[in-house]
Design a protein around this motif. Structure first.
Motif, PDB file in Angstrom:
ATOM      1  N   GLY A   1      -1.688  43.640 -62.459  1.00 38.73           N
ATOM      2  CA  GLY A   1      -2.484  42.436 -62.253  1.00 38.73           C
ATOM      3  C   GLY A   1      -2.448  41.879 -60.845  1.00 38.73           C
ATOM      4  N   LEU A   2      -1.662  42.495 -59.957  1.00 42.12           N
ATOM      5  CA  LEU A   2      -1.540  41.989 -58.588  1.00 42.12           C
ATOM      6  C   LEU A   2      -2.522  42.680 -57.652  1.00 42.12           C
ATOM      7  CD1 LEU A   2       2.350  41.783 -58.185  1.00 42.12           C
ATOM      8  CD2 LEU A   2       0.763  39.899 -58.586  1.00 42.12           C
ATOM      9  N   ARG A   3      -2.890  41.994 -56.582  1.00 40.93           N
ATOM     10  CA  ARG A   3      -3.720  42.605 -55.555  1.00 40.93           C
ATOM     11  C   ARG A   3      -2.889  43.624 -54.771  1.00 40.93           C
ATOM     12  NH1 ARG A   3      -5.224  39.813 -51.472  1.00 40.93           N
ATOM     13  NH2 ARG A   3      -3.553  38.265 -51.648  1.00 40.93           N
ATOM     14  N   SER A   4      -3.569  44.628 -54.233  1.00 43.06           N
ATOM     15  CA  SER A   4      -2.884  45.659 -53.454  1.00 43.06           C
ATOM     16  C   SER A   4      -2.117  45.047 -52.288  1.00 43.06           C
ATOM     17  CB  SER A   4      -3.893  46.692 -52.932  1.00 43.06           C
ATOM     18  OG  SER A   4      -3.241  47.721 -52.224  1.00 43.06           O
ATOM     19  N   ALA A   5      -2.706  44.028 -51.644  1.00 41.68           N
ATOM     20  CA  ALA A   5      -2.048  43.393 -50.498  1.00 41.68           C
ATOM     21  C   ALA A   5      -0.741  42.723 -50.916  1.00 41.68           C
ATOM     22  CB  ALA A   5      -2.978  42.367 -49.861  1.00 41.68           C
ATOM     23  N   THR A   6      -0.734  42.132 -52.107  1.00 41.43           N
ATOM     24  CA  THR A   6       0.484  41.484 -52.600  1.00 41.43           C
ATOM     25  C   THR A   6       1.578  42.515 -52.857  1.00 41.43           C
ATOM     26  OG1 THR A   6      -0.840  39.753 -53.647  1.00 41.43           O
ATOM     27  CG2 THR A   6       1.435  39.980 -54.382  1.00 41.43           C
ATOM     28  N   LEU A   7       1.204  43.634 -53.486  1.00 38.69           N
ATOM     29  CA  LEU A   7       2.169  44.698 -53.751  1.00 38.69           C
ATOM     30  C   LEU A   7       2.682  45.308 -52.448  1.00 38.69           C
ATOM     31  CD1 LEU A   7       0.497  46.496 -56.791  1.00 38.69           C
ATOM     32  CD2 LEU A   7       2.688  45.294 -56.795  1.00 38.69           C
ATOM     33  N   THR A   8       1.808  45.409 -51.455  1.00 39.24           N
ATOM     34  CA  THR A   8       2.230  45.921 -50.152  1.00 39.24           C
ATOM     35  C   THR A   8       3.280  45.012 -49.535  1.00 39.24           C
ATOM     36  OG1 THR A   8       0.010  46.846 -49.824  1.00 39.24           O
ATOM     37  CG2 THR A   8       1.419  46.703 -47.884  1.00 39.24           C
ATOM     38  N   GLY A   9       3.069  43.712 -49.658  1.00 41.79           N
ATOM     39  CA  GLY A   9       4.030  42.751 -49.140  1.00 41.79           C
ATOM     40  C   GLY A   9       5.362  42.821 -49.872  1.00 41.79           C
ATOM     41  N   ILE A  10       5.304  42.968 -51.203  1.00 41.87           N
ATOM     42  CA  ILE A  10       6.532  43.099 -51.987  1.00 41.87           C
ATOM     43  C   ILE A  10       7.301  44.344 -51.572  1.00 41.87           C
ATOM     44  CG2 ILE A  10       7.433  43.534 -54.313  1.00 41.87           C
ATOM     45  CD1 ILE A  10       5.137  41.767 -55.362  1.00 41.87           C
ATOM     46  N   PHE A  11       6.571  45.457 -51.405  1.00 36.98           N
ATOM     47  CA  PHE A  11       7.227  46.685 -50.951  1.00 36.98           C
ATOM     48  C   PHE A  11       7.893  46.463 -49.593  1.00 36.98           C
ATOM     49  CE2 PHE A  11       7.643  50.653 -48.725  1.00 36.98           C
ATOM     50  CZ  PHE A  11       8.042  51.560 -49.699  1.00 36.98           C
ATOM     51  N   GLY A  12       7.188  45.766 -48.704  1.00 37.36           N
ATOM     52  CA  GLY A  12       7.740  45.517 -47.381  1.00 37.36           C
ATOM     53  C   GLY A  12       9.035  44.727 -47.439  1.00 37.36           C
TER      54      GLY A  12
ATOM     55  N   PRO B   1       4.748  54.510 -49.010  1.00 39.70           N
ATOM     56  CA  PRO B   1       4.008  54.243 -47.765  1.00 39.70           C
ATOM     57  C   PRO B   1       3.224  55.446 -47.274  1.00 39.70           C
ATOM     58  CG  PRO B   1       6.377  54.325 -47.349  1.00 39.70           C
ATOM     59  CD  PRO B   1       6.205  54.309 -48.823  1.00 39.70           C
ATOM     60  N   ALA B   2       3.738  56.664 -47.522  1.00 38.47           N
ATOM     61  CA  ALA B   2       3.018  57.866 -47.095  1.00 38.47           C
ATOM     62  C   ALA B   2       1.706  58.015 -47.870  1.00 38.47           C
ATOM     63  CB  ALA B   2       3.896  59.097 -47.289  1.00 38.47           C
ATOM     64  N   PHE B   3       1.752  57.808 -49.181  1.00 35.89           N
ATOM     65  CA  PHE B   3       0.522  57.847 -49.976  1.00 35.89           C
ATOM     66  C   PHE B   3      -0.440  56.755 -49.517  1.00 35.89           C
ATOM     67  CE2 PHE B   3       2.906  59.703 -53.884  1.00 35.89           C
ATOM     68  CZ  PHE B   3       2.696  60.989 -53.410  1.00 35.89           C
ATOM     69  N   TYR B   4       0.107  55.601 -49.212  1.00 33.80           N
ATOM     70  CA  TYR B   4      -0.718  54.469 -48.775  1.00 33.80           C
ATOM     71  C   TYR B   4      -1.544  54.856 -47.540  1.00 33.80           C
ATOM     72  CZ  TYR B   4      -1.883  49.665 -47.377  1.00 33.80           C
ATOM     73  OH  TYR B   4      -2.550  48.513 -47.031  1.00 33.80           O
TER      74      TYR B   4
ATOM     75  N   ILE C   1      -8.986  52.373 -62.785  1.00 32.72           N
ATOM     76  CA  ILE C   1      -9.236  52.239 -61.355  1.00 32.72           C
ATOM     77  C   ILE C   1     -10.726  52.431 -61.103  1.00 32.72           C
ATOM     78  CG2 ILE C   1      -8.691  53.117 -59.047  1.00 32.72           C
ATOM     79  CD1 ILE C   1      -6.267  51.939 -60.359  1.00 32.72           C
ATOM     80  N   ASP C   2     -11.302  51.580 -60.303  1.00 36.36           N
ATOM     81  CA  ASP C   2     -12.730  51.685 -59.962  1.00 36.36           C
ATOM     82  C   ASP C   2     -13.002  53.070 -59.375  1.00 36.36           C
ATOM     83  OD1 ASP C   2     -15.284  51.523 -58.959  1.00 36.36           O
ATOM     84  OD2 ASP C   2     -14.999  49.587 -57.974  1.00 36.36           O
ATOM     85  N   PRO C   3     -13.935  53.848 -59.978  1.00 32.55           N
ATOM     86  CA  PRO C   3     -14.221  55.198 -59.486  1.00 32.55           C
ATOM     87  C   PRO C   3     -14.579  55.240 -57.995  1.00 32.55           C
ATOM     88  CG  PRO C   3     -15.300  54.835 -61.598  1.00 32.55           C
ATOM     89  CD  PRO C   3     -14.730  53.513 -61.170  1.00 32.55           C
ATOM     90  N   ALA C   4     -15.146  54.168 -57.472  1.00 31.74           N
ATOM     91  CA  ALA C   4     -15.530  54.145 -56.061  1.00 31.74           C
ATOM     92  C   ALA C   4     -14.323  54.081 -55.139  1.00 31.74           C
ATOM     93  CB  ALA C   4     -16.446  52.950 -55.796  1.00 31.74           C
TER      94      ALA C   4
ATOM     95  N   GLN D   1      -6.978  48.328 -55.521  1.00 31.03           N
ATOM     96  CA  GLN D   1      -5.898  48.872 -56.343  1.00 31.03           C
ATOM     97  C   GLN D   1      -5.213  50.060 -55.663  1.00 31.03           C
ATOM     98  OE1 GLN D   1      -8.691  49.312 -59.718  1.00 31.03           O
ATOM     99  NE2 GLN D   1      -7.168  48.247 -60.957  1.00 31.03           N
ATOM    100  N   LEU D   2      -5.265  50.084 -54.341  1.00 32.31           N
ATOM    101  CA  LEU D   2      -4.658  51.184 -53.590  1.00 32.31           C
ATOM    102  C   LEU D   2      -3.163  51.305 -53.871  1.00 32.31           C
ATOM    103  CD1 LEU D   2      -4.546  53.365 -51.411  1.00 32.31           C
ATOM    104  CD2 LEU D   2      -4.445  51.556 -49.684  1.00 32.31           C
ATOM    105  N   MET D   3      -2.439  50.186 -53.818  1.00 31.23           N
ATOM    106  CA  MET D   3      -0.993  50.254 -54.015  1.00 31.23           C
ATOM    107  C   MET D   3      -0.632  50.667 -55.444  1.00 31.23           C
ATOM    108  SD  MET D   3       1.292  49.959 -51.659  1.00 31.23           S
ATOM    109  CE  MET D   3       2.781  49.299 -52.418  1.00 31.23           C
ATOM    110  N   GLN D   4      -1.457  50.294 -56.417  1.00 31.35           N
ATOM    111  CA  GLN D   4      -1.174  50.729 -57.784  1.00 31.35           C
ATOM    112  C   GLN D   4      -1.192  52.258 -57.881  1.00 31.35           C
ATOM    113  OE1 GLN D   4      -2.895  48.024 -57.082  1.00 31.35           O
ATOM    114  NE2 GLN D   4      -2.697  46.449 -58.652  1.00 31.35           N
ATOM    115  N   MET D   5      -2.162  52.897 -57.190  1.00 27.45           N
ATOM    116  CA  MET D   5      -2.211  54.359 -57.190  1.00 27.45           C
ATOM    117  C   MET D   5      -1.001  54.959 -56.488  1.00 27.45           C
ATOM    118  SD  MET D   5      -6.223  55.376 -56.652  1.00 27.45           S
ATOM    119  CE  MET D   5      -6.435  54.477 -55.096  1.00 27.45           C
ATOM    120  N   CYS D   6      -0.571  54.335 -55.404  1.00 22.03           N
ATOM    121  CA  CYS D   6       0.600  54.828 -54.671  1.00 22.03           C
ATOM    122  C   CYS D   6       1.857  54.725 -55.526  1.00 22.03           C
ATOM    123  CB  CYS D   6       0.786  54.040 -53.378  1.00 22.03           C
ATOM    124  SG  CYS D   6      -0.587  54.172 -52.216  1.00 22.03           S
ATOM    125  N   LEU D   7       2.053  53.588 -56.172  1.00 16.92           N
ATOM    126  CA  LEU D   7       3.228  53.388 -57.020  1.00 16.92           C
ATOM    127  C   LEU D   7       3.217  54.369 -58.188  1.00 16.92           C
ATOM    128  CD1 LEU D   7       3.311  49.473 -57.275  1.00 16.92           C
ATOM    129  CD2 LEU D   7       4.604  50.910 -55.707  1.00 16.92           C
TER     130      LEU D   7
END
Length: 274
Positions: free
Chosen positions: A108-119, A38-41, A208-211, A53-59
């Protein structure tokens, strides 16, 4: 590319994050990943890298730090003869398989889905930390056979989806199966290596998309966050150990359980777009 001021703010924030995670690890025996993800997020989001892909980078970045901290922890515990190598050898194949499946699913999951799983998983861990009792038991010995074949991949899989090592799930599991807490903590550090090494190798192959990635990100692992956090945890973890010997950590563990539950609830809220 963010401006210099923003990068300096990121560096300062990561130093605080790493220092806090190190103290908690030493004081409560809590793995840093439960705090780091969550801190990286929030750090990456503040910098403007709130991509799909924000959560993928955090994980991935959290798991990369766990390789270093877990190896250090296993070596330290092994000197005291606290690591149960028979459990590690028996559970290793399933944990590694579960970790690799976790990377495949997380990629393959969206960042929002991974955020929910973490929650959801974070709330579960927080409730166990706050309400669990040391005398709770499922059985007097660690499971073998089919039960181990089922539980070991689940442990690796769920840990990767949270970006954590072996502590948050491994320690309660071993405690519920009659392992003394000091041996459970020591052996769970070995679980952390089994989880982190294959999963980080997998995440390094993720594009990860460079942008939407911070500077010096390789695959899904951000090198800046990795280096800063490792440096800070190596400095502050011994402080946490000293505090643990100077005071009773049990009340603080319950306070942290409340804190973790609130953080997890906030991550769950964000996943729903609220």
């Amino acid at each position: 590319m963010p401006d210099t001021t923003l990068l300096l703010q990121m560096l300062a924030l990561l130093m605080v994050i790493g220092g806090f995670a190190g103290v908690l690890a030493g004081l409560l025996g809590v793995g840093g990943g439960i705090v780091l993800v969550p801190a990286f997020y929030y750090a990456f989001q503040t910098l403007g890298y709130d991509g799909p892909q924000l959560m993928q980078m955090c994980l991935a970045t959290s798991l990369a730090t766990i390789i270093v901290t877990s190896v250090r922890s296993v070596l330290s515990h092994n000197k005291k003869g606290a690591v149960d190598w028979d459990i590690l050898r028996g559970w290793a194949p399933g944990i590694v398989i579960g970790a690799l499946i976790g990377v495949w699913v997380a990629s393959g999951l969206r960042s929002a889905t991974l955020t929910g799983i973490f929650g959801i998983l974070g709330i579960t861990v927080g409730l166990y930390m706050g309400l669990g009792r040391a005398h709770w038991r499922l059985a007097p010995e660690m499971p073998q056979g089919v039960t181990r074949m089922i539980l070991s991949p689940i442990l690796g899989f769920l840990s990767v989806l949270m970006g954590i090592g072996g502590g948050s799930f491994g320690v309660p599991l071993m405690s519920l199966y009659g392992r003394p807490i000091h041996r459970a903590v020591a052996t769970a550090a070995g679980f952390g290596i089994l989880i982190a090494v294959p999963s980080v190798l997998g995440f390094l192959l993720l594009e990860i998309d460079p942008a939407h990635r911070p500077p010096l990100t390789f695959g899904a692992v951000n090198l800046v966050a990795f280096v800063v956090v490792i440096a800070m945890t190596l400095i502050t973890a011994p402080w946490g150990v000293k505090l643990a010997h100077a005071m009773d950590p049990k009340p603080l563990k319950r306070v942290f359980a409340v804190f973790l539950t609130l953080v997890a609830l906030n991550m769950l809220r964000k996943s729903m777009g609220w």
